[in-house]
Motif scaffolding. Structure first.
Motif, PDB file in Angstrom:
ATOM      1  N   LYS A 276       0.827  -1.212   0.000  1.00 29.07           N
ATOM      2  CA  LYS A 276       0.000   0.000   0.000  1.00 29.07           C
ATOM      3  C   LYS A 276       0.860   1.261   0.000  1.00 29.07           C
ATOM      4  N   LEU A 277       1.954   1.260   0.766  1.00 25.64           N
ATOM      5  CA  LEU A 277       2.799   2.449   0.909  1.00 25.64           C
ATOM      6  C   LEU A 277       3.970   2.481  -0.069  1.00 25.64           C
ATOM      7  N   ASN A 278       4.080   1.438  -0.923  1.00 30.50           N
ATOM      8  CA  ASN A 278       5.246   1.312  -1.797  1.00 30.50           C
ATOM      9  C   ASN A 278       6.522   1.389  -0.963  1.00 30.50           C
ATOM     10  N   PHE A 279       6.495   0.710   0.184  1.00 28.20           N
ATOM     11  CA  PHE A 279       7.571   0.801   1.163  1.00 28.20           C
ATOM     12  C   PHE A 279       8.890   0.216   0.662  1.00 28.20           C
ATOM     13  N   ALA A 280       8.835  -0.789  -0.191  1.00 26.20           N
ATOM     14  CA  ALA A 280      10.068  -1.392  -0.700  1.00 26.20           C
ATOM     15  C   ALA A 280      10.892  -0.357  -1.464  1.00 26.20           C
ATOM     16  N   SER A 281      10.245   0.477  -2.264  1.00 24.54           N
ATOM     17  CA  SER A 281      10.955   1.532  -2.993  1.00 24.54           C
ATOM     18  C   SER A 281      11.541   2.556  -2.032  1.00 24.54           C
TER      19      SER A 281
ATOM     20  N   ALA B 253      25.293   0.089   9.538  1.00 22.95           N
ATOM     21  CA  ALA B 253      24.881  -1.289   9.251  1.00 22.95           C
ATOM     22  C   ALA B 253      25.541  -1.775   7.971  1.00 22.95           C
ATOM     23  N   ASP B 254      25.757  -3.070   7.915  1.00 18.88           N
ATOM     24  CA  ASP B 254      26.338  -3.684   6.721  1.00 18.88           C
ATOM     25  C   ASP B 254      25.303  -3.917   5.639  1.00 18.88           C
ATOM     26  N   ARG B 255      24.053  -4.118   6.073  1.00 19.22           N
ATOM     27  CA  ARG B 255      22.980  -4.317   5.112  1.00 19.22           C
ATOM     28  C   ARG B 255      21.638  -3.992   5.738  1.00 19.22           C
ATOM     29  N   VAL B 256      20.647  -3.847   4.880  1.00 15.08           N
ATOM     30  CA  VAL B 256      19.282  -3.526   5.278  1.00 15.08           C
ATOM     31  C   VAL B 256      18.406  -4.725   4.915  1.00 15.08           C
ATOM     32  N   LEU B 257      17.461  -5.046   5.790  1.00 11.10           N
ATOM     33  CA  LEU B 257      16.601  -6.203   5.582  1.00 11.10           C
ATOM     34  C   LEU B 257      15.153  -5.821   5.870  1.00 11.10           C
ATOM     35  N   LEU B 258      14.265  -6.157   4.947  1.00  8.57           N
ATOM     36  CA  LEU B 258      12.830  -5.972   5.149  1.00  8.57           C
ATOM     37  C   LEU B 258      12.225  -7.316   5.524  1.00  8.57           C
ATOM     38  N   ILE B 259      11.526  -7.345   6.648  1.00 11.78           N
ATOM     39  CA  ILE B 259      10.832  -8.549   7.105  1.00 11.78           C
ATOM     40  C   ILE B 259       9.335  -8.258   7.082  1.00 11.78           C
TER      41      ILE B 259
END
Length: 136
Positions: free
Chosen positions: A82-87, A101-107
């Protein structure tokens, strides 16, 4: 939730804001490769997908035993879509420094194994009474 990890001096309270965050925490707290978890680490300033300055606070910053730091954003998949949060998270990730941080992760709820999270919660419940006494 009261927790003890190798990176904590003593048991401490870790705050969470949703059932999804609780499930994620349970899964992380039973892993032997997780050294430290910090909830709500400092905000990251970035340029949003709309071109305007913005800030994002990750839900957790997980440090693994090998030193890798992972900035974790936890959202229900419905809100991600709904929020286009991945972009938006891609823009945030581009602004994250290696010192943070070394990396970002979406759960999302689609990444969490509910049965495994429930089992982790049960395992943690066995150790929690003694941790609560020490943390009090």
């Amino acid at each position: 939730m009261v927790a003890l990890l190798p990176g904590f001096e003593r048991p401490r309270i870790i705050h969470f804001e949703s059932a999804l965050e609780y499930a994620f925490l349970c899964l992380m707290l039973v892993r032997e490769d997780v050294h430290h978890i910090r909830e709500q680490p400092p905000a990251i300033s970035y340029v949003g997908t709309d071109g305007r300055p913005a800030r994002h606070v990750f839900d957790f910053l997980v440090t693994k035993a090998d030193g890798e730091r992972i900035a974790v954003a936890i959202k229900p998949m419905q809100r991600v879509l709904k929020l286009n949060f991945a972009s938006e998270l891609e823009a945030v990730a581009a602004a994250v420094s290696k010192s943070f941080a070394d990396r970002v992760l979406l759960i999302t709820d689609q990444h969490i194994d509910r049965a495994a999270a429930a089992e982790a919660a049960r395992a943690l419940a066995w150790s929690r009474p003694s941790l609560v006494e020490v943390a009090a």
